[in-house]
Scaffold this motif. Structure first.
Motif, PDB file in Angstrom:
ATOM      1  N   GLN A 127       0.848  -1.192   0.000  1.00 12.36           N
ATOM      2  CA  GLN A 127       0.000   0.000   0.000  1.00 12.36           C
ATOM      3  C   GLN A 127       0.882   1.240   0.000  1.00 12.36           C
ATOM      4  O   GLN A 127       1.919   1.295   0.658  1.00 12.36           O
ATOM      5  CB  GLN A 127      -0.881  -0.008   1.249  1.00 12.36           C
ATOM      6  CG  GLN A 127      -2.020   0.973   1.150  1.00 12.36           C
ATOM      7  CD  GLN A 127      -2.906   0.944   2.385  1.00 12.36           C
ATOM      8  OE1 GLN A 127      -2.937  -0.038   3.114  1.00 12.36           O
ATOM      9  NE2 GLN A 127      -3.613   2.023   2.629  1.00 12.36           N
ATOM     10  N   PHE A 137       1.837   5.131   0.797  1.00  9.27           N
ATOM     11  CA  PHE A 137       1.616   6.173   1.796  1.00  9.27           C
ATOM     12  C   PHE A 137       2.454   7.378   1.411  1.00  9.27           C
ATOM     13  O   PHE A 137       3.451   7.251   0.707  1.00  9.27           O
ATOM     14  CB  PHE A 137       2.049   5.699   3.190  1.00  9.27           C
ATOM     15  CG  PHE A 137       1.220   4.570   3.733  1.00  9.27           C
ATOM     16  CD1 PHE A 137       0.050   4.839   4.428  1.00  9.27           C
ATOM     17  CD2 PHE A 137       1.609   3.258   3.548  1.00  9.27           C
ATOM     18  CE1 PHE A 137      -0.719   3.804   4.928  1.00  9.27           C
ATOM     19  CE2 PHE A 137       0.844   2.214   4.039  1.00  9.27           C
ATOM     20  CZ  PHE A 137      -0.329   2.491   4.736  1.00  9.27           C
ATOM     21  N   THR A 152       3.672  -1.428  12.806  1.00  6.76           N
ATOM     22  CA  THR A 152       2.994  -0.347  13.517  1.00  6.76           C
ATOM     23  C   THR A 152       1.559  -0.192  13.033  1.00  6.76           C
ATOM     24  O   THR A 152       0.660   0.109  13.813  1.00  6.76           O
ATOM     25  CB  THR A 152       3.761   0.974  13.306  1.00  6.76           C
ATOM     26  OG1 THR A 152       5.117   0.739  13.604  1.00  6.76           O
ATOM     27  CG2 THR A 152       3.228   2.060  14.202  1.00  6.76           C
ATOM     28  N   LEU A 153       1.351  -0.400  11.736  1.00  4.06           N
ATOM     29  CA  LEU A 153       0.009  -0.235  11.196  1.00  4.06           C
ATOM     30  C   LEU A 153      -0.773  -1.538  11.243  1.00  4.06           C
ATOM     31  O   LEU A 153      -1.911  -1.602  10.788  1.00  4.06           O
ATOM     32  CB  LEU A 153       0.080   0.261   9.746  1.00  4.06           C
ATOM     33  CG  LEU A 153       0.668   1.649   9.554  1.00  4.06           C
ATOM     34  CD1 LEU A 153       0.654   2.025   8.083  1.00  4.06           C
ATOM     35  CD2 LEU A 153      -0.109   2.678  10.352  1.00  4.06           C
ATOM     36  N   GLY A 154      -0.147  -2.589  11.767  1.00  6.89           N
ATOM     37  CA  GLY A 154      -0.832  -3.880  11.848  1.00  6.89           C
ATOM     38  C   GLY A 154      -1.107  -4.488  10.485  1.00  6.89           C
ATOM     39  O   GLY A 154      -2.063  -5.217  10.303  1.00  6.89           O
ATOM     40  N   LEU A 195     -12.287   8.920  11.121  1.00  9.60           N
ATOM     41  CA  LEU A 195     -10.919   8.429  11.018  1.00  9.60           C
ATOM     42  C   LEU A 195      -9.933   9.396  11.661  1.00  9.60           C
ATOM     43  O   LEU A 195      -8.760   9.093  11.796  1.00  9.60           O
ATOM     44  CB  LEU A 195     -10.544   8.226   9.546  1.00  9.60           C
ATOM     45  CG  LEU A 195     -11.423   7.241   8.792  1.00  9.60           C
ATOM     46  CD1 LEU A 195     -11.045   7.201   7.336  1.00  9.60           C
ATOM     47  CD2 LEU A 195     -11.309   5.858   9.401  1.00  9.60           C
ATOM     48  N   GLU A 209      -9.539  10.180  14.599  1.00  8.37           N
ATOM     49  CA  GLU A 209      -8.981   9.719  15.863  1.00  8.37           C
ATOM     50  C   GLU A 209      -7.693   8.914  15.661  1.00  8.37           C
ATOM     51  O   GLU A 209      -6.950   8.698  16.588  1.00  8.37           O
ATOM     52  CB  GLU A 209     -10.015   8.864  16.588  1.00  8.37           C
ATOM     53  CG  GLU A 209     -10.320   7.595  15.836  1.00  8.37           C
ATOM     54  CD  GLU A 209     -11.630   6.956  16.304  1.00  8.37           C
ATOM     55  OE1 GLU A 209     -11.575   5.802  16.709  1.00  8.37           O
ATOM     56  OE2 GLU A 209     -12.675   7.622  16.292  1.00  8.37           O
ATOM     57  N   LEU A 210      -7.466   8.466  14.449  1.00  5.83           N
ATOM     58  CA  LEU A 210      -6.251   7.704  14.179  1.00  5.83           C
ATOM     59  C   LEU A 210      -5.084   8.672  14.077  1.00  5.83           C
ATOM     60  O   LEU A 210      -4.956   9.393  13.105  1.00  5.83           O
ATOM     61  CB  LEU A 210      -6.402   6.913  12.872  1.00  5.83           C
ATOM     62  CG  LEU A 210      -7.488   5.849  12.879  1.00  5.83           C
ATOM     63  CD1 LEU A 210      -7.652   5.272  11.492  1.00  5.83           C
ATOM     64  CD2 LEU A 210      -7.165   4.766  13.880  1.00  5.83           C
ATOM     65  N   TYR A 255      -2.311   9.129  11.004  1.00  7.81           N
ATOM     66  CA  TYR A 255      -2.524   9.769   9.709  1.00  7.81           C
ATOM     67  C   TYR A 255      -2.733  11.271   9.861  1.00  7.81           C
ATOM     68  O   TYR A 255      -3.414  11.722  10.777  1.00  7.81           O
ATOM     69  CB  TYR A 255      -3.755   9.182   9.000  1.00  7.81           C
ATOM     70  CG  TYR A 255      -3.706   7.684   8.894  1.00  7.81           C
ATOM     71  CD1 TYR A 255      -2.653   7.060   8.234  1.00  7.81           C
ATOM     72  CD2 TYR A 255      -4.691   6.898   9.466  1.00  7.81           C
ATOM     73  CE1 TYR A 255      -2.592   5.686   8.151  1.00  7.81           C
ATOM     74  CE2 TYR A 255      -4.636   5.520   9.383  1.00  7.81           C
ATOM     75  CZ  TYR A 255      -3.588   4.913   8.728  1.00  7.81           C
ATOM     76  OH  TYR A 255      -3.515   3.555   8.647  1.00  7.81           O
ATOM     77  N   ALA A 275      -5.271  12.639   3.877  1.00  6.88           N
ATOM     78  CA  ALA A 275      -5.174  11.751   2.729  1.00  6.88           C
ATOM     79  C   ALA A 275      -4.959  12.621   1.506  1.00  6.88           C
ATOM     80  O   ALA A 275      -5.122  13.842   1.565  1.00  6.88           O
ATOM     81  CB  ALA A 275      -6.435  10.920   2.578  1.00  6.88           C
ATOM     82  N   ALA A 290      -4.232   7.945  -1.267  1.00  6.61           N
ATOM     83  CA  ALA A 290      -3.126   7.494  -0.421  1.00  6.61           C
ATOM     84  C   ALA A 290      -3.220   8.223   0.915  1.00  6.61           C
ATOM     85  O   ALA A 290      -3.586   9.401   0.959  1.00  6.61           O
ATOM     86  CB  ALA A 290      -1.787   7.780  -1.080  1.00  6.61           C
ATOM     87  N   LEU A 291      -2.903   7.522   1.967  1.00  6.95           N
ATOM     88  CA  LEU A 291      -2.939   8.133   3.288  1.00  6.95           C
ATOM     89  C   LEU A 291      -1.632   8.869   3.540  1.00  6.95           C
ATOM     90  O   LEU A 291      -0.565   8.436   3.112  1.00  6.95           O
ATOM     91  CB  LEU A 291      -3.143   7.050   4.348  1.00  6.95           C
ATOM     92  CG  LEU A 291      -4.539   6.434   4.349  1.00  6.95           C
ATOM     93  CD1 LEU A 291      -4.506   5.052   4.965  1.00  6.95           C
ATOM     94  CD2 LEU A 291      -5.518   7.327   5.092  1.00  6.95           C
ATOM     95  N   ARG A 327       2.950   5.923  18.285  1.00  8.90           N
ATOM     96  CA  ARG A 327       2.411   4.575  18.229  1.00  8.90           C
ATOM     97  C   ARG A 327       3.537   3.553  18.338  1.00  8.90           C
ATOM     98  O   ARG A 327       3.377   2.508  18.944  1.00  8.90           O
ATOM     99  CB  ARG A 327       1.632   4.377  16.922  1.00  8.90           C
ATOM    100  CG  ARG A 327       0.874   3.089  16.966  1.00  8.90           C
ATOM    101  CD  ARG A 327      -0.374   3.069  16.155  1.00  8.90           C
ATOM    102  NE  ARG A 327      -1.004   1.795  16.431  1.00  8.90           N
ATOM    103  CZ  ARG A 327      -2.114   1.656  17.120  1.00  8.90           C
ATOM    104  NH1 ARG A 327      -2.724   2.706  17.590  1.00  8.90           N
ATOM    105  NH2 ARG A 327      -2.616   0.468  17.338  1.00  8.90           N
ATOM    106  N   GLU A 353      -5.759   2.280  26.959  1.00  2.36           N
ATOM    107  CA  GLU A 353      -5.468   1.680  25.668  1.00  2.36           C
ATOM    108  C   GLU A 353      -4.065   2.011  25.194  1.00  2.36           C
ATOM    109  O   GLU A 353      -3.339   1.174  24.713  1.00  2.36           O
ATOM    110  CB  GLU A 353      -6.490   2.145  24.624  1.00  2.36           C
ATOM    111  CG  GLU A 353      -6.522   1.257  23.414  1.00  2.36           C
ATOM    112  CD  GLU A 353      -7.347   1.864  22.314  1.00  2.36           C
ATOM    113  OE1 GLU A 353      -6.946   1.722  21.158  1.00  2.36           O
ATOM    114  OE2 GLU A 353      -8.386   2.480  22.628  1.00  2.36           O
TER     115      GLU A 353
END
Lengths: 163, 777
Positions: free
Chosen positions: B483, B485, B531-533, B581, B583-584, B587, B590, B599-600, B610, B629
């Protein structure tokens, strides 16, 4: 959403998601478009399928199956986008197939059965009895705001802790 | 009525500008009382305001400006000289005007606040020196105007009116004002040079009548128009879209053979670039428009603190985007207040340390490296580092051990931490501890950075770096797990590529955390896909084992982001993400790439947080506030365990901190020395211990690939062969019992199952006693 059209007829844009025949008020539907290539958003909540480019505007595509606890699609067909705009919020719902625009008499809407599971009950506002099938009226505002949905956000946390 | 409202809005906009200019002109006049031109300009400005507000019916405002005008008239024709009380009174008058303009803006009326005392004060000053002229208004008009605006040069009828207004006594002027106020100001404010072009002026008046108010005093007004910022924003967005469309077309063009198509593409490219630059320019404003406010502010502050401060401003003409300009205004004001209040000492203190009585404050703006730099320097007492450290400790912002390790520069930057203030006393100027952190936050919000340097006794320098514009930014595009970025280039320090042979040995581990030795310094590394899973994607064959590190800066600290591949740099248009989004934190927004896909844009600071590599108090603060969390990310490494299977069912664990690397070794690379399996690893012979054999359990022999946990023992690598690497658990180990079994440190309940924890050193000693005793005997 529930406010009536002046002429006592409500127009619904209908579509299919899995076994469900759903409808939303046409006035909140900005457009219906073919499958668009999506950019996934890592770390986002479940239900957020990705971002699509809608003529220069970036729109979040949501999968209503996950919101309504439906099993994932088994079809090979690519989903369609129902782009919904409510005030400033815009999002796209990924649906299996688009139906017709149907005129309904709002007075004949019935509340959903109380036995409906809460996960999908949140999104289904009322039921319209068509001759051959039932049309479920979707609460578009809730459907495009995944953040408000407690059940999905809890699932999101679970997923994260498993990572 | 809408005409009237328009007139009022225009009056307000214009008057605000004029009033800001007045401040500076008055200060300039204070330094150089003989400056006739400045005096004339001040007089014109006040006269314009007076005339217009008379027309609009703001009597309160009119009465204040009227007396001020009389006072200025006297100064202008030299019957009075400028003195301190007069400057003070005039500045107060400017304040009163500003206040009333504010009231008009909010309520539509100029308010009924009584400025009687101010008027009387000015009147008294007037009478003190001008006893000869009991009727100041008549005096001013009669004495001055004939010199300035000779009647012979006024050919048109309107000018005749104008002239008569000016030369009549006050009462008549007032009578005329209602009728001709729209034309009056534009004439009375004109320079003498303008008088030589009466026809142009007149035609201009005709064209803009009847709605328009007076033009602002300078002739530049004729060649400028006012445009709403919103309009420019829309234009800017459209240009952004055009840039994207251009990028898309440019991607197609290499595949096209048609020469004329290529030529038009080129032309489109060129025009778009020029248009982009042009539109960006329309939003550019000189920083002077905010710098201009500071001389007055510094003067007033210095007076109230009993200090003498001279402010030096350079680079007023440096231009930057209006949005950014607005965003830096408050932080700058705060920094300057701090310098005046805490930085620069009182004249007495300065004399004791052998400095001049007058403190100096330098304000400098300049372009450098595609960014705008703003420097605020004072020659005051500097920031005592020991005090900063002590205060940070006392406030619990840092721990004692952190303080010991801190460089002076790091310590100084603690002043930007939330809840920090060194001022021993709280003044009404600054020192409430809610300032510098807001300064940093505001500047970082617009993609800028702030840094402080200070020498005790010699002064403090604060440097702000901000981007020129927000909408279109240069970015680096990278790929992670297939992907794309984008990473803003502002945060980019350098790119490092480690080739195959280097790749294996270059990444080392400190307590389980990957690091890379970048020119001798340890660079913490973050794997973007982890980090982004994201699911790791096997690299393309050519890139096997090559590691791409994007060295980024977050909060002034460098870190390396490991990505699959580095693509290109591109100008991108930043688009905000949907609310859901936002809250993420990883990023920043986009963008739409040349091929039309989304693309983010990665947020460097968010990624770093993170990946929890940032150890500044700020990030700790954030983690603490953000609840459980995030806290789980800052886990104690010693409690992180690597889970693995040594046969089909037997699970064991080893503390991750003791593991150097995980390797997959091809079975044909396993050789035998003295009957024991070894492999060549990083130029040495690494013995391999098969844990299934060691613990005497049956395990299927590895078919193609052997999973090896590399363990560092006294400088040597030892590999443990296992059947499967399972997982890394960060769970708190709930119960742990010492074990008597050989090679087992203890047993613990992990995820509900009892798991033996490997005692690696003892296993190694038992398997290879000769190897280690020989070497270290």
């Amino acid at each position: 959403m529930t406010t009536l059209a002046n002429d006592q007829v409500q127009q619904l844009c209908t579509f299919y998601v899995g076994p469900l025949f759903l409808g939303v008020d046409v006035r909140v539907v900005q457009e219906v478009i073919r499958y668009q290539e999506m950019t996934p958003v890592p770390l986002s909540r479940p239900g957020v399928e990705g971002l699509i480019n809608l003529r220069g505007q970036i729109v979040t595509a949501l999968d209503p199956r996950i919101q309504m606890n439906l099993p994932p699609s088994e079809s090979d067909e690519l989903p369609m986008n129902v782009v919904i705009r409510i005030e400033d919020s815009i999002a796209s719902l990924l649906v299996d197939e688009i139906g017709d625009v149907v005129d309904i008499d709002p007075t004949r809407l019935e509340p959903p059965p109380s036995t409906l599971p809460a996960s999908s009950g949140r999104f289904i506002e009322s039921v319209f009895k068509m001759e051959d099938q039932l049309l479920l009226l979707l609460n578009a505002g809730r459907a495009i705001r995944t953040g408000d949905n407690n059940s999905t956000s809890m699932r999101a946390n679970d997923d994260q802790s498993d990572d | 009525m809408s005409d009237m409202e328009e007139a009022i809005t225009e009056f307000l906009v214009e008057s605000h500008e004029n009033v800001d200019r007045l401040d500076n002109e008055l200060l300039a006049l204070e330094e150089n009382p003989g400056d006739v031109e400045t005096l004339a300009s001040i007089f014109r400005t006040i006269h314009t305001i007076k005339g217009t507000c008379g027309f609009l019916g703001y009597s309160n405002l009119e009465s204040v400006t009227h007396v001020g005008e009389n006072l200025l008239g006297k100064l202008r024709d030299g019957t009075m000289t400028l003195s301190d009380p007069i400057t003070e009174a005039l500045l107060h008058m400017v304040d009163a005007v500003r206040e009333m303009l504010g009231t008009i803006e909010s309520s539509g009326k100029d308010g009924d606040k009584d400025y009687g005392s101010l008027i009387i004060a000015m009147d008294t000053l007037l009478k003190d020196s001008g006893e000869l002229d009991p009727s100041p208004g008549a005096d001013q008009a009669g004495q001055i105007e004939p010199d300035e605006e000779p009647a012979a040069e006024e050919p048109t009828a309107t000018h005749a009116h104008d002239e008569s207004v000016e030369s009549e006594p006050d009462s008549l002027e007032d009578a005329y004002q209602d009728e001709y106020a729209d034309s009056l100001p534009s004439y009375t404010q004109q320079d003498q040079q303008d008088m030589f072009e009466p026809e142009i002026e007149a035609s201009d008046e005709v064209l803009s009548a009847p709605n328009s108010q007076a033009k602002s005093g300078t002739s530049a007004a004729d060649s400028t128009i006012r445009v709403e910022v919103l309009q420019l924003d829309i234009l800017m967005n459209l240009v952004g879209e055009l840039v994207l469309a251009r990028n898309q077309i440019l991607q197609f063009s290499p595949n096209e053979e048609d020469a004329s198509f290529l030529a038009s593409t080129q032309r489109l490219n060129q025009i778009t670039t020029e248009l982009q630059e042009g539109v960006m320019k329309t939003r550019m404003q000189p920083i002077g428009s905010i710098f201009g406010k500071y001389p007055r502010m510094v003067r007033d502050l210095a007076k109230s603190c009993g200090k003498e401060i001279h402010i030096d401003i350079t680079g007023k003409e440096t231009e930057l985007d209006k949005t950014i300009l607005e965003a830096v205004k408050d932080p700058l004001t705060h920094i300057i207040r701090n310098s005046v209040d805490h930085g620069i000492e009182t004249p007495e203190e300065r004399e004791q340390t052998g400095k001049s009585r007058e403190g100096r404050l330098f304000l400098r703006a300049f372009h450098e490296g595609g960014q705008v730099n703003i420097e605020i320097r004072d020659d005051g007492g500097g920031i005592p580092i020991s005090k900063v450290k002590a205060k940070a400790l006392q406030r619990g912002l840092v721990t004692a051990s952190q303080v010991r390790k801190m460089s002076d520069h790091e310590a100084l930057n603690l002043i930007f931490s939330p809840g920090f203030s060194t001022a021993a006393r709280i003044t009404n100027v600054s020192g409430r501890g809610v300032g510098m952190d807001v300064v940093r936050t505001n500047i970082e919000n617009i993609g800028g950075s702030v840094d402080v340097q200070s020498a005790e006794g010699a002064g403090t320098t604060i440097r702000i770096k901000i981007p020129l514009t927000l909408a279109i930014i240069p970015a680096l595009t990278i790929t992670s797990s297939g992907q794309r970025f984008a990473i803003p280039q502002v945060n980019l320090l350098e790119l490092v590529r480690l080739e195959e042979t280097d790749g294996i040995s270059a990444v080392e581990y400190v307590h389980g955390t990957p690091v890379y030795r970048l020119r001798g310094a340890l660079l913490p590394l973050i794997y973007l896909n982890k980090t982004l899973g994201q699911k790791p994607v096997p690299p393309a064959s050519e890139d096997e084992n090559a590691i791409n590190i994007v060295v980024l800066s977050a909060d002034g600290k460098p870190f390396g982001l490991i990505v699959d591949s580095i693509n290109d740099t591109e100008e991108i248009v930043v688009k905000p993400l949907d609310k859901q989004l936002k809250e993420l934190e990883v990023y920043a927004g986009a963008t739409i790439m040349g091929d039309g896909c989304v693309a983010l844009i990665l947020d460097t600071a968010g990624i770093a947080r993170r990946g929890s590599i940032m150890t500044t108090p700020k990030s700790e603060e954030v983690n603490r506030l953000d609840g459980p969390e995030l806290e789980s990310e800052v886990i104690d490494e010693s409690e992180t365990l690597l889970l693995f299977l040594i046969n089909d069912g037997l699970r064991m664990a080893v503390p991750l901190s003791t593991v150097a690397r995980l390797e997959e070794i091809k079975i044909e690379c396993v050789e035998y020395a003295s009957g024991k399996p070894v492999t060549q690893y990083r130029g040495e012979i690494m013995p391999i211990i098969n844990l299934a054999d060691f613990f005497g359990v049956d395990a299927p022999p590895p078919t193609e690939i052997m999973h090896v946990i590399v363990y560092q023992h006294e400088g040597r690598s030892v590999g443990f062969a296992v059947t499967e690497i399972q997982d890394i658990v960060a769970d708190k180990v709930t119960s742990r019992t010492e074990s008597s079994a050989v090679g087992v440190l203890s047993s613990a309940v992990i995820r509900g199952l009892i798991t033996d924890i490997l005692d690696a050193p003892s296993v190694i000693e038992m398997e290879f006693p000769e190897l280690f005793t020989q070497q270290y005997a």
